[in-house]
Structures are given as structure tokens and as C-alpha cells.
Design a protein around this motif. Structure first.
Motif, short mmCIF file in Angstrom:
data_model
loop_
_atom_site.label_atom_id
_atom_site.label_comp_id
_atom_site.label_asym_id
_atom_site.label_seq_id
_atom_site.Cartn_x
_atom_site.Cartn_y
_atom_site.Cartn_z
N ASP A 273 0.81 -1.23 0.00
CA ASP A 273 0.00 0.00 0.00
C ASP A 273 0.84 1.28 0.00
N VAL B 191 -1.00 4.10 -1.84
CA VAL B 191 -2.22 4.50 -1.14
C VAL B 191 -1.89 5.38 0.06
N LYS C 140 -0.76 8.87 -1.02
CA LYS C 140 -1.88 9.71 -1.44
C LYS C 140 -2.67 10.23 -0.24
N GLN C 141 -2.76 9.43 0.80
CA GLN C 141 -3.48 9.86 2.00
C GLN C 141 -2.81 11.04 2.69
N SER D 160 2.99 6.64 -10.15
CA SER D 160 3.15 5.19 -10.03
C SER D 160 3.65 4.58 -11.33
#
Length: 289
Positions: A44, A47, A50-51, A58
Motif C-alpha cells: 500500500d 495508497v 496519497k493519504q 506510479s
């Protein structure tokens, strides 16, 4: 003050560490641009990045650390670029030291690791060898040739982007290229923590690759420093063999001639390579103007 800085983080399967590092970077560099290049991670990593509200690029598959750096660099619009590892070894406070030192008029500031920052005794010995060899080729003291933490001027860094390999050797290439072009390079001592997770670098495979790249960049930097010693070895062997055959057989053999001719040819190749190198960098200076 950091609004003119872009921080590039190449990351492959660094989900366990990248969140904490991004928190530190946002705190220390609130105005900087942060780009995470997710190099084909299977966890992750993307992910989590991005949070944290940073830019994430990517790769569809793993292209390599150097390729990730090149991908991130092409997106930079600031005066300065900072690169660092996302595996928990590099700290945001150390990057601040490099960034401040760069403002003193340097084109590149490299984070020099201490002995404790080396993954193993074998890695320490290998890096010492690389540093010594590169220092001889460049004529400058190189404290840490392979450190991934550095702050560089964007326009200078982009000039050599085409030279960077896609693997783990872009620090080696960029350091030697900066010295060859006459840019100002300095070092800042940093503390490096133990890596979280397994290293992506293979000792023997990547070690041989680092050595090959040093010689490759050495031929771009100062070819005569590489060709002259080799030429001298063949010359000495030719003279020694001639002395032996003349003393015992009173003749000059084909082997002696071959060794001496090879010596001359290698030296001439070195001279031609040196001239090509000068022309290459002179062309780059004209284009910069």
C-alpha cells in the motif's frame, strides 16, 4: 523558505515507513513539493502516500531506483531537488541541514553516512573502495559516493539525467558528473538509522554494477586516468619481455612488439577519448548559455 524545493522519494514496498517520513517532511518543509514515485510496489505504498496529500506517480512495474528519480525529476518546477530513501534510514531533520548548506552557494550537497549507517562490514569496505577509486579519478575527496540523500540544483541535475542508470547507481553517476562539469559539491554528515525491511540491493550483483559504472563514468570524466596506467602496464611488460629475450636469445620477438604496440594504441585511445570528453562538456556549456 522551502517553497523552491521539491523532494523526490523513490519507493518500492515501503508501506511500513513512508507514512512516518511524509509526516516529518510536511512538518519540516511545509512549503516544499513532495513527489513519491511508487516504483511498482505490491503493497500500500502508493495508497498511504496519497493519504498524506503529496504528489504520487506510479510505475506500472518496477523500473529501478534511478528510473524513479528520473521520473520525479521530469516533474520538478522548483530551483532545488532533494532526494532521499523512503525505507526509514533518512531523517527529515538531516535533509534540512543539507538544504541550508546548499544555500551557501553549492550546486550539490551530499549526505555522508557514518560507519554506523552502513548495512554491514562488507558494505562499509565496498563503499570505502568506491570512494577511494572515485576520489582518484575525479581528483576530489569523495566522502560518500553512493549516498541517496542529496540536495542539488535542478538545472544542473537535469543536464546529466540521460547518464543516470535505471538501477541504484544514479548517486555515483551524478556525483562524478558534477565534479567533471566543475560544479560545487560538498558533504554534510548525517545519521542513518537501520533500514526497515529487506534491502533491494544485492551485494555482489549491484557491487559489480557500481564498479562498472565508476569506470564508465571515469571514461567520461578523465579517460587518460584510466587508459594511461593500463598502457603503462603493457609498456613495462613489453620492455621486460624484450630484455629477457635479448639477454638469453639476442633477439626482439613478436610478443615484445605486440605488447609495445598495444601500449601505444591504448594510450592513443585515451588521448582521443580525452578530446571527445572535452568537446562533449564544452558543447554542454554552450547550450547552457
Amino acid at each position: 523558505m522551502s517553497k523552491d524545493l521539491t523532494i523526490i522519494l523513490p519507493a518500492k514496498n515501503e508501506a511500513n515507513t513512508i507514512g512516518l517520513l511524509l509526516d516529518q517532511l510536511v512538518e519540516k518543509f511545509p512549503l516544499a513539493t513532495v513527489i513519491v514515485v511508487n516504483d511498482g510496489s505490491s503493497d500500500d505504498t502508493g495508497v498511504i502516500a496519497k493519504q498524506h496529500g503529496v504528489s504520487v506517480i506510479s510505475h506500472p512495474y518496477c523500473k529501478g531506483n534511478g528510473a524513479a528519480i528520473k521520473t520525479g525529476t521530469r516533474q520538478v518546477r522548483t530551483q532545488w531537488i532533494a532526494t532521499m530513501d523512503a525505507d526509514g534510514q533518512h531523517q527529515a531533520q538531516d535533509l534540512m541541514l543539507l538544504y541550508k548548506k546548499a544555500q551557501q552557494g553549492f550546486d550539490m550537497v551530499v549526505g555522508a553516512r557514518n560507519k554506523q549507517g552502513q548495512a554491514s562490514i562488507f558494505r562499509l569496505m565496498a563503499n570505502k573502495f568506491y570512494n577511494t577509486l572515485a576520489s582518484w579519478i575525479t581528483g576530489h575527496k569523495i566522502q560518500d559516493l553512493t549516498s541517496g540523500m542529496r540536495v542539488v540544483r535542478t538545472d544542473c541535475f537535469r543536464r546529466f539525467l540521460y547518464l543516470f542508470p535505471n538501477g541504484f547507481s544514479y548517486p555515483t553517476t551524478s556525483t562524478m558528473a558534477f565534479f567533471r562539469a566543475g560544479y560545487s559539491v560538498t558533504y554534510q554528515n548525517i545519521d542513518v538509522k537501520k533500514r526497515v525491511g529487506k534491502s533491494h540491493i544485492k551485494m555482489f550483483r549491484d557491487g559489480a554494477r557500481f564498479l562498472l559504472i565508476i569506470f564508465k563514468v571515469g571514461t567520461l570524466y578523465s579517460p587518460l586516468k584510466l587508459f594511461t596506467p593500463i598502457s603503462l602496464v603493457f609498456f613495462v611488460l613489453g620492455l621486460a619481455y624484450y630484455g629477457y629475450t635479448f639477454s638469453f636469445y639476442s633477439r626482439f620477438t613478436n610478443m615484445s612488439a605486440l605488447l609495445l604496440i598495444t601500449s601505444v594504441l591504448i594510450f592513443l585511445i585515451g588521448i582521443v577519448s580525452e578530446q571527445i570528453t572535452v568537446l562533449q562538456y564544452s558543447k554542454g556549456d554552450v547550450e547552457d548559455e
